[in-house]
Write a protein that holds these residues in place. Structure first.
Motif, short mmCIF file in Angstrom:
data_model
loop_
_atom_site.label_atom_id
_atom_site.label_comp_id
_atom_site.label_asym_id
_atom_site.label_seq_id
_atom_site.Cartn_x
_atom_site.Cartn_y
_atom_site.Cartn_z
N GLU A 1 0.81 -1.24 -0.09
CA GLU A 1 0.02 0.11 0.14
C GLU A 1 0.74 1.22 0.02
O GLU A 1 0.51 2.16 -0.77
CB GLU A 1 -0.98 0.10 1.08
N LEU A 2 1.72 1.45 0.74
CA LEU A 2 3.07 2.36 1.08
C LEU A 2 3.63 2.54 -0.61
O LEU A 2 3.59 3.74 -1.11
CB LEU A 2 3.98 2.03 1.95
N ALA A 3 3.88 1.40 -1.25
CA ALA A 3 4.46 1.50 -2.47
C ALA A 3 3.42 1.98 -3.55
O ALA A 3 3.98 2.82 -4.43
CB ALA A 3 5.02 0.12 -2.90
N TYR A 27 3.23 5.87 -3.05
CA TYR A 27 4.37 6.46 -3.34
C TYR A 27 4.53 7.09 -4.78
O TYR A 27 4.12 6.37 -5.51
CB TYR A 27 5.69 5.48 -3.23
N ARG A 28 4.81 8.27 -5.01
CA ARG A 28 5.14 8.79 -6.19
C ARG A 28 6.43 8.64 -6.83
O ARG A 28 7.04 9.82 -7.17
CB ARG A 28 4.29 10.07 -6.24
N GLY A 29 6.93 7.76 -6.56
CA GLY A 29 8.29 7.71 -7.27
C GLY A 29 8.48 6.13 -7.51
O GLY A 29 7.54 5.20 -7.37
N ASP A 56 10.63 10.56 -4.49
CA ASP A 56 9.12 11.01 -4.18
C ASP A 56 8.79 12.27 -4.74
O ASP A 56 8.89 13.25 -4.42
CB ASP A 56 9.00 10.70 -2.81
N THR A 57 8.15 12.24 -5.88
CA THR A 57 7.82 13.59 -6.64
C THR A 57 6.81 14.35 -5.86
O THR A 57 6.41 15.41 -6.30
CB THR A 57 7.50 13.03 -8.03
N ALA A 58 5.99 13.65 -4.84
CA ALA A 58 4.77 14.31 -4.24
C ALA A 58 5.29 14.59 -2.97
O ALA A 58 4.54 15.38 -2.18
CB ALA A 58 3.62 13.27 -4.00
#
Length: 129
Positions: free
Chosen positions: A32-34, A37-39, A94-96
């Motif tokens: 869920e974390l992956a 994640y925005r990377g 992490d682009t976010a």
């Protein structure tokens, strides 16, 4: 999650952390974390193979549970059973990170205030205020 670099879901970006789940609940949490994640992440499979990829879909329901990724080599989507995942490393930027709703809202409010000030200054210059 047992790695000394295990991120907390509630403490910012997991960028740079490695998660080595020790039970099904930890595995589901890591996936869920992956997914959020925005990377790119690197998934280490139990076979020893590592895949640098972006997680774009997952399903904990059904048998087997699976996640879908876009590998960085561009071969197209790959579906991986949860049971094949040994570790997830948050290797890409992490682009976010730092781009929360609150930060966006504050920026937009600042832009609105600047526009309001500009319009008021123009109205005063024309003698309307």
């Amino acid at each position: 999650m047992t790695d000394s670099k295990t991120p907390s879901i509630h403490s910012g970006s997991p960028q740079g952390h490695v998660v080595r789940p020790t039970c099904d609940a930890e595995l589901r949490e890591a996936i869920e974390l992956a997914f959020d994640y925005r990377g790119d992440v690197t998934i280490e499979r139990k076979s020893g193979e590592s895949i640098l990829c972006f997680v774009f879909n997952r399903s904990a329901e059904g048998s087997p549970a699976w996640l879908e990724v876009f590998p960085s080599d561009g071969v197209g989507a790959v579906k991986i059973p949860y049971t094949d995942v040994a570790a997830i490393a948050f290797t890409g930027e992490d682009t976010a990170s730092g781009k929360s709703w609150e930060a966006w809202h504050a920026k937009k409010e600042s832009e609105r205030q600047a526009e309001s000030d500009r319009v008021e200054a123009e109205a005063r210059a024309r003698g309307h205020l």
